[in-house]
Design a protein around this motif. Sequence first.
Motif, short mmCIF file in Angstrom:
data_model
loop_
_atom_site.label_atom_id
_atom_site.label_comp_id
_atom_site.label_asym_id
_atom_site.label_seq_id
_atom_site.Cartn_x
_atom_site.Cartn_y
_atom_site.Cartn_z
N LYS A 279 0.90 -1.66 0.09
CA LYS A 279 0.41 -0.14 0.25
C LYS A 279 1.40 1.12 0.05
O LYS A 279 0.62 2.07 -0.60
CB LYS A 279 -1.11 -0.67 1.36
N GLU B 26 -2.90 11.50 7.94
CA GLU B 26 -4.10 10.70 7.15
C GLU B 26 -4.62 9.72 6.61
O GLU B 26 -4.76 8.52 6.55
CB GLU B 26 -4.61 12.48 6.27
N PHE B 27 -2.94 8.91 6.07
CA PHE B 27 -3.04 8.13 4.58
C PHE B 27 -2.54 6.45 5.77
O PHE B 27 -3.33 5.61 5.95
CB PHE B 27 -1.66 7.91 4.35
N ARG B 28 -2.55 6.86 7.25
CA ARG B 28 -2.40 5.62 8.66
C ARG B 28 -4.19 5.23 8.87
O ARG B 28 -4.12 4.12 8.60
CB ARG B 28 -1.38 5.93 9.31
N LYS B 29 -4.43 6.29 8.50
CA LYS B 29 -6.06 6.50 9.67
C LYS B 29 -6.90 5.50 8.57
O LYS B 29 -7.93 4.96 8.54
CB LYS B 29 -6.02 7.62 10.02
N ALA B 30 -6.68 6.46 7.37
CA ALA B 30 -7.09 5.66 6.47
C ALA B 30 -7.37 4.12 5.93
O ALA B 30 -7.94 3.33 5.38
CB ALA B 30 -7.23 6.60 4.87
N HIS B 31 -6.34 3.80 6.22
CA HIS B 31 -5.81 2.34 5.45
C HIS B 31 -5.00 1.55 5.82
O HIS B 31 -4.86 0.06 5.74
CB HIS B 31 -4.37 2.41 4.63
N SER C 245 -5.81 1.91 10.09
CA SER C 245 -6.38 1.50 11.20
C SER C 245 -7.07 0.21 11.33
O SER C 245 -6.81 -0.22 12.89
CB SER C 245 -7.69 2.68 11.39
#
Length: 115
Positions: free
Chosen positions: A21, A70-75, A77
């Motif tokens: 990812k 933001e990427f960590r939270k979206a992909h 979590s």
Amino acid sequence: MFASVRTYRFSPVYIQEIAEKIQDMFVPLLEQMEGFVSYDWITTPDGQGIGVCVFRDEEGLRESIHLAAEFRKAHFSHIGMTTPEITIGNVGAHGSINEQMSPTNTKRPEDRPTH
């Protein structure tokens, strides 16, 4: 230049998913940002991931940190990836090799066929 080192923890089960990812989705986002220089993702067998990001200016670097969050939270979590420890600083020395001269491709450009 400015760099950040972001250190995350997660289950080793997800090492491949995370790397894919990041390569396929996150790196292209960084490459579109003004001042982007480089990004590397490093993993250890025990589930530690280190993102090393370099930008020409501090503003771009700080924007990349927000993008990464933001990427960590979206992909990620769903896998329990931790909030990273972040180190930011000036790049005091930098080096790189031409992609064509990487260890996996040791032929010099002039040694390659031209047809």
